[in-house]
Design an enzyme around this catalytic site. Structure first.
Site, PDB file in Angstrom:
ATOM      1  N   LEU A  12       6.803  -5.312  -4.354  1.00  0.00           N
ATOM      2  CA  LEU A  12       6.582  -3.932  -4.792  1.00  0.00           C
ATOM      3  C   LEU A  12       6.141  -3.063  -3.615  1.00  0.00           C
ATOM      4  O   LEU A  12       6.771  -2.068  -3.293  1.00  0.00           O
ATOM      5  CB  LEU A  12       5.538  -3.886  -5.917  1.00  0.00           C
ATOM      6  CG  LEU A  12       5.207  -2.490  -6.454  1.00  0.00           C
ATOM      7  CD1 LEU A  12       6.436  -1.849  -7.100  1.00  0.00           C
ATOM      8  CD2 LEU A  12       4.047  -2.554  -7.455  1.00  0.00           C
ATOM      9  N   HIS A  36       4.692   2.761   1.531  1.00  0.00           N
ATOM     10  CA  HIS A  36       4.330   3.115   0.157  1.00  0.00           C
ATOM     11  C   HIS A  36       3.584   1.956  -0.485  1.00  0.00           C
ATOM     12  O   HIS A  36       4.181   0.968  -0.897  1.00  0.00           O
ATOM     13  CB  HIS A  36       5.577   3.483  -0.646  1.00  0.00           C
ATOM     14  CG  HIS A  36       6.321   4.649  -0.081  1.00  0.00           C
ATOM     15  ND1 HIS A  36       5.882   5.941  -0.240  1.00  0.00           N
ATOM     16  CD2 HIS A  36       7.435   4.699   0.684  1.00  0.00           C
ATOM     17  CE1 HIS A  36       6.721   6.757   0.394  1.00  0.00           C
ATOM     18  NE2 HIS A  36       7.659   6.035   0.964  1.00  0.00           N
ATOM     19  N   GLY A  37       2.246   2.088  -0.533  1.00  0.00           N
ATOM     20  CA  GLY A  37       1.405   1.081  -1.151  1.00  0.00           C
ATOM     21  C   GLY A  37       0.866   1.567  -2.474  1.00  0.00           C
ATOM     22  O   GLY A  37       1.309   1.151  -3.549  1.00  0.00           O
ATOM     23  N   THR A  87       2.643 -11.910  -0.636  1.00  0.00           N
ATOM     24  CA  THR A  87       2.136 -13.279  -0.704  1.00  0.00           C
ATOM     25  C   THR A  87       3.245 -14.229  -1.159  1.00  0.00           C
ATOM     26  O   THR A  87       4.016 -13.908  -2.065  1.00  0.00           O
ATOM     27  CB  THR A  87       0.950 -13.347  -1.687  1.00  0.00           C
ATOM     28  OG1 THR A  87      -0.117 -12.538  -1.193  1.00  0.00           O
ATOM     29  CG2 THR A  87       0.443 -14.770  -1.851  1.00  0.00           C
ATOM     30  N   GLU A 138      -3.678  -5.025  -5.188  1.00  0.00           N
ATOM     31  CA  GLU A 138      -3.695  -4.798  -6.644  1.00  0.00           C
ATOM     32  C   GLU A 138      -4.489  -3.537  -6.999  1.00  0.00           C
ATOM     33  O   GLU A 138      -5.160  -3.473  -8.034  1.00  0.00           O
ATOM     34  CB  GLU A 138      -4.272  -6.008  -7.407  1.00  0.00           C
ATOM     35  CG  GLU A 138      -3.780  -7.357  -6.960  1.00  0.00           C
ATOM     36  CD  GLU A 138      -2.319  -7.591  -7.264  1.00  0.00           C
ATOM     37  OE1 GLU A 138      -1.659  -6.678  -7.773  1.00  0.00           O
ATOM     38  OE2 GLU A 138      -1.831  -8.688  -6.966  1.00  0.00           O
ATOM     39  N   GLY A 139      -4.414  -2.546  -6.143  1.00  0.00           N
ATOM     40  CA  GLY A 139      -5.097  -1.278  -6.392  1.00  0.00           C
ATOM     41  C   GLY A 139      -6.342  -1.146  -5.554  1.00  0.00           C
ATOM     42  O   GLY A 139      -7.270  -1.939  -5.672  1.00  0.00           O
TER      43      GLY A 139
END
Length: 403
Positions: free
Chosen positions: A145, A150-151, A183, A382-383
Site C-alpha cells: 500500500l 505517499h504514506g 514487510t 499502520e498510521g
C-alpha cells in the site's frame, strides 16, 4: 456479612497487579502460554544476534512453525486457519512482540493484512489457491500500500493498473508502480497490491514470480532489524483478469485491513513494554549502588510504579477492544484510540526502563534498547501518531482536519 468479607483476598501478583488474567479462560491462557514458550525457545536465544546483524535467518522455517502453532491468519475462519477469538489473537501478538516487534510484524502482515484481504475480499478461487498455504506458513505474503511519496495519504498513490487485451475471461491487468517499506516483501510468494484503476482503487493478488515483479530488500535500518523489509517494483506486471480482488472498490478495502492489523499492534506494543519493564524490575532488585539495591530508592520505585500503571492499563484497554471485536462492536476510531495510546506509552516505558538500567540499558544483553528502537517504527506504521490523533479529533468534533 458480605461475600467479600468472608473470602480471603488472593495475594498480590506483581506480574498481574490488576488481576487481568481472571478475565481469561483456560483456552485463552493455553494459547498465550504456547506462544510464549515457542518465542522463548525459538526467538529469545537468538534475537540479539539477529538484531545486531540486521537479518532474520530461517524466516521460512519460522513461518512454518508459526503456521503449525495456528498463529497465521489466527482469527480467520476456514482454509486451515485457527478460527481463534480476537482476544486470543491479541494475546499471541503480545507474546510475539515481547520477543521482538519484527516477529510480530511477520505474523501481522501475513495474517491481518495479506490473508485478511484475500479472506474478506477475494474470490472463492483466490481463497482456495492461497489461504491454506499461507495459514500453514508454506507461502509468505506481503501487503503493498505505502509508496515512496505517499504514506499517510494512500488515496494519492501512483501505482496504476490498466486493462489490456480481451481474453476469454476478460482483459488482462497490467500493473506499474512502486511500493515502499513492505514487510516480508523479498521472501513473499504472493503480494496483495493496491493500485489506482479507472474504477477506483482496487486490490490485486500478485504472484511474486510474475515477470516484471521485483522486491529489493531495504538495508541499513536502525529499527525492526530482525525483520525483512523491502521495496516492491512493478514494471508492467501482467496479470489475468481474475487477479483483482472482486469484493471491494476504493480505500475502504485497504483501510479495513489496516484496522485489523492495528488491533494486533494494540496488544503487541504491550509485549515490548512488558519485556522492558520486567528487565528493569529485575535489574533494580539486583543492581547495588550506595550499599543497597537501586530498587530500594524512592525515585526508582516511583518509576517502576508509573511504568506498571501504564503497562497494565494498556493491557486492559487491549482486552476491552478485543472483547468488542469478538462481539462485532469494535469501531475504527476505537482501534485508533488503542494504537495511539499503547504504542506511545510502550515507548515511554522502554525509555524509562533504559534510565533504570543506566549504561547497561543500551546493551543488547538486555532487551530494552532493541524494543525502544523497534517501537519507533511501530509508532509510525499502520498510521502515524498524527493520523490517529486526527481520526479521534474528527470523531470527537465532527470536523474533518485531514485536508
Amino acid at each position: 456479612m458480605s461475600a467479600s468479607a468472608r473470602t480471603p483476598l488472593p495475594p498480590f501478583d506483581p506480574a498481574d497487579p490488576l488481576g487481568i488474567d481472571d478475565l481469561l479462560g483456560p483456552e485463552d491462557l493455553a494459547i498465550r502460554d504456547t506462544v510464549r514458550a515457542w518465542a522463548a525457545d525459538r526467538v529469545l536465544p537468538h534475537i540479539a544476534d539477529w538484531y545486531e546483524k540486521g537479518e532474520l535467518p530461517g524466516i521460512r522455517e519460522l513461518a512454518r512453525e508459526l503456521g503449525s502453532l495456528g498463529a497465521l491468519g489466527m482469527s480467520l475462519e476456514g482454509y486451515g486457519c485457527a478460527g481463534a477469538s480476537a482476544v486470543q489473537y491479541g494475546l499471541a501478538c503480545l507474546e510475539l512482540e515481547a520477543a521482538d516487534s519484527g516477529i510480530r510484524s511477520l505474523v501481522s502482515v501475513q495474517g491481518s493484512l495479506a490473508m485478511y484481504a484475500i479472506h474478506r475480499f477475494g474470490s472463492g478461487e483466490q481463497k482456495q489457491r492461497w489461504l491454506p498455504g499461507m495459514a500453514a506458513g508454506e507461502i509468505i505474503g506481503c501487503f503493498g500500500l505505502t509508496e515512496p511519496d505517499h504514506g499517510s495519504d494512500p488515496a494519492s498513490m501512483r501505482t496504476y493498473a490498466k486493462r489490456d487485451g480481451a481474453g476469454a475471461d476478460g482483459a488482462d491487468w497490467v500493473l506499474s508502480g512502486r511500493k515502499m517499506w513492505i514487510t516480508n516483501g523479498s521472501v513473499a510468494g504472493v503480494a496483495v497490491v493496491w493500485a489506482q484503476t479507472e474504477e477506483g482503487i482496487r486490490g490485486f493478488v500478485v504472484p511474486t514470480d510474475s515477470p516484471g515483479f521485483s522486491a529489493p530488500e531495504i538495508k541499513h535500518k536502525w529499527s525492526l532489524r530482525a525483520s525483512v523489509t523491502s521495496e516492491l517494483v512493478l514494471d508492467e506486471v501482467r496479470l489475468p483478469a481474475d487477479a483483482v480482488l472482486p469484493g471491494v472498490v476504493g480505500l475502504k478495502g485497504p483501510l479495513s485491513c489496516l484496522s485489523h492489523a492495528r488491533y494486533g499492534i494494540v496488544w503487541g506494543a504491550m509485549g515490548a513494554a512488558r519485556s522492558s519493564f520486567d528487565a528493569a524490575v529485575e535489574y533494580a532488585k539486583t543492581r547495588e549502588q550506595f550499599g543497597r539495591p537501586i530498587g530500594g530508592f524512592q525515585l526508582t520505585q516511583a518509576k517502576l510504579a508509573d511504568m506498571a500503571v501504564e503497562l497494565h492499563k494498556g493491557v486492559l484497554l487491549a482486552h476491552h477492544l478485543g472483547r468488542r471485536l469478538d462481539a462485532g462492536r469494535l469501531r475504527p476510531e476505537q482501534v485508533s484510540f488503542g494504537k495511539l495510546n499503547n504504542v506511545r506509552e510502550a515507548i515511554e516505558i522502554c525509555r524509562t526502563a533504559r534510565t533504570i538500567l543506566g549504561a547497561n540499558g543500551i546493551s543488547l544483553e538486555y532487551p530494552v534498547m532493541r524494543h525502544a528502537t523497534n517501537l519507533e517504527s511501530v509508532l509510525t506504521y499502520e498510521g502515524t501518531v498524527e493520523m490517529h490523533q486526527l481520526v479521534l479529533g474528527k470523531a470527537l468534533t465532527g470536523l474533518d482536519a485531514f485536508r
